[in-house]
Design a protein around this motif. Structure first.
Motif, PDB file in Angstrom:
ATOM      1  N   GLU A 168       0.825  -1.200   0.000  1.00 53.46           N
ATOM      2  CA  GLU A 168       0.000   0.000   0.000  1.00 53.46           C
ATOM      3  C   GLU A 168       0.867   1.260   0.000  1.00 53.46           C
ATOM      4  OE1 GLU A 168      -3.415   0.161  -0.235  1.00 53.46           O
ATOM      5  OE2 GLU A 168      -3.156  -1.972  -0.684  1.00 53.46           O
ATOM      6  N   ASP A 169       2.056   1.185   0.587  1.00 55.55           N
ATOM      7  CA  ASP A 169       2.959   2.337   0.559  1.00 55.55           C
ATOM      8  C   ASP A 169       3.611   2.512  -0.816  1.00 55.55           C
ATOM      9  OD1 ASP A 169       2.527   3.170   3.164  1.00 55.55           O
ATOM     10  OD2 ASP A 169       4.126   1.915   3.987  1.00 55.55           O
ATOM     11  N   LYS A 172       1.892   4.739  -3.546  1.00 57.10           N
ATOM     12  CA  LYS A 172       1.723   6.177  -3.324  1.00 57.10           C
ATOM     13  C   LYS A 172       2.664   7.008  -4.187  1.00 57.10           C
ATOM     14  CE  LYS A 172       0.205   5.570   1.475  1.00 57.10           C
ATOM     15  NZ  LYS A 172       0.522   5.835   2.914  1.00 57.10           N
ATOM     16  N   SER A 173       3.745   6.381  -4.675  1.00 57.58           N
ATOM     17  CA  SER A 173       4.757   7.100  -5.447  1.00 57.58           C
ATOM     18  C   SER A 173       4.997   6.402  -6.782  1.00 57.58           C
ATOM     19  CB  SER A 173       6.070   7.176  -4.661  1.00 57.58           C
ATOM     20  OG  SER A 173       7.153   7.513  -5.501  1.00 57.58           O
ATOM     21  N   PRO A 291      -0.875   7.706  -8.238  1.00 55.75           N
ATOM     22  CA  PRO A 291       0.175   8.057  -7.269  1.00 55.75           C
ATOM     23  C   PRO A 291       0.625   9.501  -7.458  1.00 55.75           C
ATOM     24  CG  PRO A 291       1.111   6.835  -9.086  1.00 55.75           C
ATOM     25  CD  PRO A 291      -0.371   6.851  -9.314  1.00 55.75           C
ATOM     26  N   SER A 292       1.519   9.932  -6.608  1.00 56.63           N
ATOM     27  CA  SER A 292       2.181  11.220  -6.790  1.00 56.63           C
ATOM     28  C   SER A 292       3.464  10.978  -7.576  1.00 56.63           C
ATOM     29  CB  SER A 292       2.499  11.867  -5.436  1.00 56.63           C
ATOM     30  OG  SER A 292       3.445  11.068  -4.727  1.00 56.63           O
ATOM     31  N   GLN A 301       0.622  15.229  -6.626  1.00 55.95           N
ATOM     32  CA  GLN A 301      -0.438  14.260  -6.869  1.00 55.95           C
ATOM     33  C   GLN A 301      -0.845  14.301  -8.343  1.00 55.95           C
ATOM     34  OE1 GLN A 301      -2.187  11.846  -5.105  1.00 55.95           O
ATOM     35  NE2 GLN A 301      -3.153  11.469  -7.108  1.00 55.95           N
TER      36      GLN A 301
END
Length: 418
Positions: A168-169, A172-173, A291-292, A301
């Motif tokens: 899940e982390d 994010k990127s 993601p960002s 974002q």
């Protein structure tokens, strides 16, 4: 007109009533009614329908139920042609009277189709408005006038990912996802040949693009050299992504092919691929907002274009009333639910959209998460080619070495051309 293949459904029914035709330049075939009598219908109704190639099986079921419902009123011959929703306007305007009676199209084409006289105001607008989500009604309208029938409320994009590879982390990127994919010898896919997806990098930077008041030409500041994030900052970020062995610039079709053959483990796409992705990844299917990405020393974002798919009725149809009825049938609550079941597409109909099945769908949830960072697509025709040319050069690593500011200036010059 794009016609990859032709599928004709011959639906012959018993004729109960006889119709008397009246001369009319267009919209012929409306049932005649006189006070105190039942309407009289024409003997044969021929309708041509344009829809996405992937919708053929779905539309066949819908046509069958339509002809069954009206079995005591007319004999139908419904001809289906595959036609991309994104290029429907151009195909129609090429020959209005030879175009489809009923057609699916992307909502950004509503205004030009109405201006060209292809679409007329929807007669039962109040009932259509009350049955559909406000955003979908807005997308089907020009000003305060409803011109088309809302079909889906999901024409946006988000992230698909394989849970067997990403935490899940990680998701994010974008850069972290590329690292994970490269380490596994796999790929993260995004289509930079489509300006629709490229908007993701500029949409939340403070730079802008959109329609001028004339409804035809664009304004664009993507070449800005001032502010916290400049156009060249975005270009450099894209070049950095393109260098990663974990990145693949590929079309939506090729993204799905990669998912199915195991080479692609994440990518940017929409709900139209939900069923196929779930078939390939099974319980490992993940979907989330975009993601960002790292740009100008910060995480930005990623944004997205949003919109709806609509059903239109050609004002030049020889059987206009029947075309309207078919459009209403295709976009009914029941058939939007069927569309979700067969194609995974999010309904615009309020009741269908609020069903537990729709609310629990991972792709729909991801689309809702992304909606906070999405913007209704409203750009003129000059937007697409310059952005595609720029992004293609970035995906290829800027092989000609043209200064980034110069390329962005050319992009803006093309997008804002009159």
């Amino acid at each position: 007109m794009k016609r990859k293949k032709r599928t004709t459904f011959f639906l012959f029914l018993s004729i109960c009533l006889v119709f008397s035709l009246t001369a009319c330049k267009r919209k012929e075939g409306r049932p005649e009614e006189t006070e105190g009598t039942e309407p009289v219908y024409e003997e044969n109704v021929e309708l041509t329908v344009w829809g996405a190639e992937e919708d053929e099986a779905l539309l066949k079921e819908i046509f069958t139920s339509f002809q069954s419902h009206y079995a005591d009123q007319a004999s139908f011959r419904i001809t289906y042609y595959p036609q991309s929703e994104s290029s429907c306007k151009d195909a129609l305007l090429g020959d209005l009277e030879a175009g489809a009676d009923v057609f699916a199209f992307a909502d950004d084409q509503a205004a030009p189709l109405a201006a060209a006289g292809v679409l007329e105001p929807v007669e039962n607008a109040d009932s259509i408005r009350s049955a559909n989500l406000p955003a979908a009604v807005e997308a089907a309208s020009v000003g305060d006038t409803l011109y088309a029938y809302p079909l889906t409320a999901d024409n946006g994009y988000f992230l698909y990912y394989n849970k067997a590879y990403f935490s899940e982390d990680d998701i994010k990127s974008f850069e972290r996802m590329l690292e994970v994919a490269a380490e596994a010898g796999k790929l993260v896919a995004m289509d930079w040949s489509s300006a629709w997806y490229v908007y993701a990098f500029f949409g939340n930077t403070g730079m802008e693009v959109g329609l001028n008041a004339d409804g035809l030409t664009n304004y664009c500041t993507w070449n800005s050299a001032e502010g916290p994030i400049c156009g060249t900052d975005v270009a450099e970020a894209m070049l950095s992504m393109a260098k990663s062995p974990g990145f693949s610039n590929r079309t939506d079709t090729d993204f799905l092919a990669g998912v199915q053959d195991g080479t692609v483990i994440a990518g940017v796409s929409g709900v139209w691929n939900a069923v196929a992705v779930e078939e390939a990844w099974g319980e490992d299917t993940g979907a989330a907002r975009l993601p960002s990405y790292h740009c100008a020393g910060q995480q930005v974002q990623m944004a997205s274009f949003s919109g709806c798919k609509l059903i239109g009725v050609n004002a030049y149809s020889e059987h206009y009333t029947w075309a309207v009825r078919l459009a209403e049938w295709i976009t009914s609550e029941e058939n939007q639910a069927l569309r979700f079941a067969m194609r995974g597409q999010g309904p615009s109909n309020i009741n269908a959209a609020n069903s537990p099945e729709v609310q629990d769908a991972p792709a729909i949830r991801a689309l809702l998460e992304q909606s906070e960072f999405s913007h209704l697509q409203r750009v003129g025709g000059k937007f697409w080619e310059p952005v595609t040319a720029f992004a293609t050069a970035m995906a290829e690593g800027n092989p000609d070495g043209v200064p980034l500011q110069e390329q962005l200036d050319q992009l803006v010059e093309g997008v804002t051309a009159r």
